[in-house]
Design a protein around this motif. Structure first.
Motif, PDB file in Angstrom:
ATOM      1  N   VAL A 208       0.818  -1.224   0.000  1.00  0.00           N
ATOM      2  CA  VAL A 208       0.000   0.000   0.000  1.00  0.00           C
ATOM      3  C   VAL A 208       0.845   1.265   0.000  1.00  0.00           C
ATOM      4  CG1 VAL A 208      -2.138  -0.830   1.036  1.00  0.00           C
ATOM      5  CG2 VAL A 208      -0.264  -0.159   2.533  1.00  0.00           C
ATOM      6  N   SER A 209       2.176   1.111   0.246  1.00  0.00           N
ATOM      7  CA  SER A 209       3.000   2.313   0.373  1.00  0.00           C
ATOM      8  C   SER A 209       3.277   2.948  -0.988  1.00  0.00           C
ATOM      9  CB  SER A 209       4.336   1.964   1.045  1.00  0.00           C
ATOM     10  OG  SER A 209       5.135   1.209   0.138  1.00  0.00           O
ATOM     11  N   GLY A 210       3.162   2.137  -2.038  1.00  0.00           N
ATOM     12  CA  GLY A 210       3.499   2.645  -3.379  1.00  0.00           C
ATOM     13  C   GLY A 210       4.951   3.077  -3.447  1.00  0.00           C
ATOM     14  N   CYS A 211       5.800   2.476  -2.567  1.00  0.00           N
ATOM     15  CA  CYS A 211       7.184   2.960  -2.469  1.00  0.00           C
ATOM     16  C   CYS A 211       7.986   2.666  -3.734  1.00  0.00           C
ATOM     17  CB  CYS A 211       7.885   2.376  -1.235  1.00  0.00           C
ATOM     18  SG  CYS A 211       8.129   0.601  -1.354  1.00  0.00           S
TER      19      CYS A 211
ATOM     20  N   ASP B 118       0.814   1.690  -8.161  1.00  0.00           N
ATOM     21  CA  ASP B 118      -0.457   2.045  -7.539  1.00  0.00           C
ATOM     22  C   ASP B 118      -1.095   0.772  -6.977  1.00  0.00           C
ATOM     23  OD1 ASP B 118      -2.977   2.941  -6.911  1.00  0.00           O
ATOM     24  OD2 ASP B 118      -3.697   2.910  -8.983  1.00  0.00           O
TER      25      ASP B 118
ATOM     26  N   CYS C 155       2.401  -0.930   5.593  1.00  0.00           N
ATOM     27  CA  CYS C 155       1.616   0.227   6.038  1.00  0.00           C
ATOM     28  C   CYS C 155       2.410   1.073   7.025  1.00  0.00           C
ATOM     29  CB  CYS C 155       0.269  -0.199   6.615  1.00  0.00           C
ATOM     30  SG  CYS C 155       0.416  -1.129   8.132  1.00  0.00           S
TER      31      CYS C 155
ATOM     32  N   ALA D 164       3.656   3.761   4.816  1.00  0.00           N
ATOM     33  CA  ALA D 164       2.654   4.393   3.940  1.00  0.00           C
ATOM     34  C   ALA D 164       1.995   5.548   4.693  1.00  0.00           C
ATOM     35  CB  ALA D 164       1.600   3.367   3.554  1.00  0.00           C
TER      36      ALA D 164
ATOM     37  N   GLU E 256      -3.449   8.338   4.778  1.00  0.00           N
ATOM     38  CA  GLU E 256      -4.529   8.518   3.790  1.00  0.00           C
ATOM     39  C   GLU E 256      -4.429   7.497   2.651  1.00  0.00           C
ATOM     40  OE1 GLU E 256      -1.464  11.879   3.235  1.00  0.00           O
ATOM     41  OE2 GLU E 256      -2.503  10.838   4.880  1.00  0.00           O
ATOM     42  N   GLN E 257      -3.184   7.053   2.320  1.00  0.00           N
ATOM     43  CA  GLN E 257      -3.017   6.006   1.299  1.00  0.00           C
ATOM     44  C   GLN E 257      -3.710   4.729   1.771  1.00  0.00           C
ATOM     45  OE1 GLN E 257       1.371   6.165   1.237  1.00  0.00           O
ATOM     46  NE2 GLN E 257       1.285   6.127  -1.002  1.00  0.00           N
ATOM     47  N   VAL E 258      -3.451   4.373   3.040  1.00  0.00           N
ATOM     48  CA  VAL E 258      -4.011   3.137   3.595  1.00  0.00           C
ATOM     49  C   VAL E 258      -5.542   3.222   3.603  1.00  0.00           C
ATOM     50  CG1 VAL E 258      -4.116   1.625   5.618  1.00  0.00           C
ATOM     51  CG2 VAL E 258      -1.957   2.756   5.015  1.00  0.00           C
TER      52      VAL E 258
ATOM     53  N   SER F 236      -7.603   5.132   1.803  1.00  0.00           N
ATOM     54  CA  SER F 236      -8.277   5.171   0.496  1.00  0.00           C
ATOM     55  C   SER F 236      -8.282   3.760  -0.111  1.00  0.00           C
ATOM     56  CB  SER F 236      -7.626   6.204  -0.435  1.00  0.00           C
ATOM     57  OG  SER F 236      -6.645   5.600  -1.234  1.00  0.00           O
ATOM     58  N   PHE F 237      -7.189   3.013   0.133  1.00  0.00           N
ATOM     59  CA  PHE F 237      -7.159   1.640  -0.390  1.00  0.00           C
ATOM     60  C   PHE F 237      -8.160   0.771   0.370  1.00  0.00           C
ATOM     61  CE2 PHE F 237      -5.087  -2.653  -0.786  1.00  0.00           C
ATOM     62  CZ  PHE F 237      -5.311  -2.793  -2.153  1.00  0.00           C
TER      63      PHE F 237
END
Length: 424
Positions: free
Chosen positions: A247-250, A254, A285, A288, A291-293, A295-296
């Protein structure tokens, strides 16, 4: 690292039955001892057994032929030959045995019971069986029947309750090493796990489940790109999928896009598999943004799926994971066992098929394996044996067919390795 082999082609052949004996009773002061030839023993079966110490079909790359021993021939004094021992082939649990040509399942080696895949041939009757009031000195016996033989394809489909799916490098190996005792090799590149790692996850006393880290599903796997179908095969038996998403999109990817791509791969491979229940784990997470966590999470929950934020590296959220999985497994149907599909063509023992072919002006070839077996057990210098053989020719219709094709006196008749002159 040992190479992971999960498909192999081998040839198996059960043992031939022993031949019946032609023997006569010899005893002092007994003028004409009767026939006392014993029966042949049964040939060995080829038997498959699940062995939990094996995890690949590697050995079958080196040995391709497996032949069981023949039964012992019969002896005098009505002694029967010994039955041959079975040939036991050990395979990893979850191996499917398929008939190579048709691809039909012959056996699913998932349980503890040994499975007979090729049956040994029956032993032949000794001449003691052929004595009649008019034929008191039978000089023929029956040879043993051949054992069954097959070209087979072995396919290993892992037996795990839970399969971990997701892109390479999302943390599946780390996760399985943390929740179970499995020790996978963990590396930071996109083609990581090259063989499925199985781990037993203990939930409580008498409560555990088997989880498998299913190797790198990449885009195009269902079309055979990358490691493709070889690995998707192992997800087939899983009852529940843990879908691990970074979920971090690191890595600049996406999470929603990742989730949809992996599910598209599954659907491309097996519609049935894409319907399996999933629990979605949002990994990494800890690095992350909240808000990323969130929204997913809302996206996953809209799909009607359970979402659990975790961090395999810091063990966040992992305490409740085994319990959650265990509860879910209680409501799901048991692991799939494949039913036997292959049915050997039944051979009617009374069916005596043959072909007669005129190959030259004065030469005929009779193709009849059953007749060759009778010949093999007969003494052609013996009048009664000859009579018995000729009766078989007449009763089966071979003689009528030869006459219909215009056989003449002194023409050659070839049956297997034997050659005769036709005499009216």
């Amino acid at each position: 690292m040992s190479m992971f082999v999960d498909v192999a082609k081998i040839k198996i052949k059960a043992g031939k039955g022993g031949d019946g004996a032609v023997s006569f009773h010899r005893e002092k002061f007994v003028a004409a001892g009767g026939p006392d030839g014993g029966d042949g023993g049964k040939g060995g079966n080829v038997v498959f057994v699940a062995d939990d110490n094996l995890s690949t079909l590697m050995d079958f790359r080196y040995q391709r032929k497996y032949i069981a021993k023949p039964g012992e021939n019969g002896g005098g004094k009505k002694c029967s030959g010994k039955n041959a021992p079975d040939l036991v082939i050990r395979v990893p649990r979850g191996t499917l045995v398929k008939e190579a040509e048709s691809g039909l399942v012959m056996a699913d080696i998932s349980g503890d019971e040994p499975v007979v895949v090729a049956k040994g041939g029956r032993g032949g009757w000794g001449n003691v069986h052929f004595a009649t009031p008019t034929r008191q000195i039978p000089r023929f016996a029956k040879p043993g029947l051949p054992g069954e033989e097959f070209d087979i394809r072995l396919e290993l489909k892992l037996i795990a309750d839970v399969g971990l799916i997701g892109f390479p490098n999302v943390g599946k190996s780390t996760l399985i090493s943390v929740i179970s005792a499995a020790k996978p090799k963990i590396a930071n590149y996109h083609f990581t796990t090259l063989s499925p790692v199985l781990g037993v996850v203990s939930v409580g006393p008498e409560q555990s489940f088997v989880a498998a880290d299913i190797p790198g599903l990449i885009e195009g796997a269902s079309e055979g790109v990358g490691l493709g179908h070889d690995f998707l095969r192992h997800v087939e038996r899983c009852r529940l999928l843990l879908h691990v998403v970074d979920v971090s999109g690191c890595e600049g990817r996406d999470p929603v896009d990742d989730f949809e791509k992996i599910n598209a791969e599954l659907a491309g491979f097996s519609e049935e598999l894409s319907q399996r229940p999933q629990i979605v784990l949002g990994n990494k997470c800890d690095i992350a943004a909240p808000e990323q966590v969130e929204s997913f999470r809302s996206y996953i929950e809209e799909q009607g799926l359970v979402f659990l934020p975790i961090s395999a590296a810091t063990r966040q959220g992992l305490k409740e994971l085994p319990g959650l999985v265990w509860q879910r497994l209680q409501d799901l149907p048991p692991i799939q066992v494949y039913e036997k599909e292959y049915v050997p063509k039944a051979q009617d023992p009374n069916e005596r098929r043959f072909t007669v072919e005129k190959v030259d002006e004065h030469e005929y070839v009779v193709d009849a394996p059953w007749l060759e077996r009778i010949l093999a057990g007969s003494d052609m210098d013996d009048y009664e044996s000859l009579q018995y053989f000729q009766r078989q020719l007449a009763d089966s219709g071979v003689l009528a067919e030869l006459i219909a094709q215009g056989v003449e006196e002194d023409d050659s008749i070839i049956i297997g390795e034997y050659e005769f002159d036709y005499v009216f």
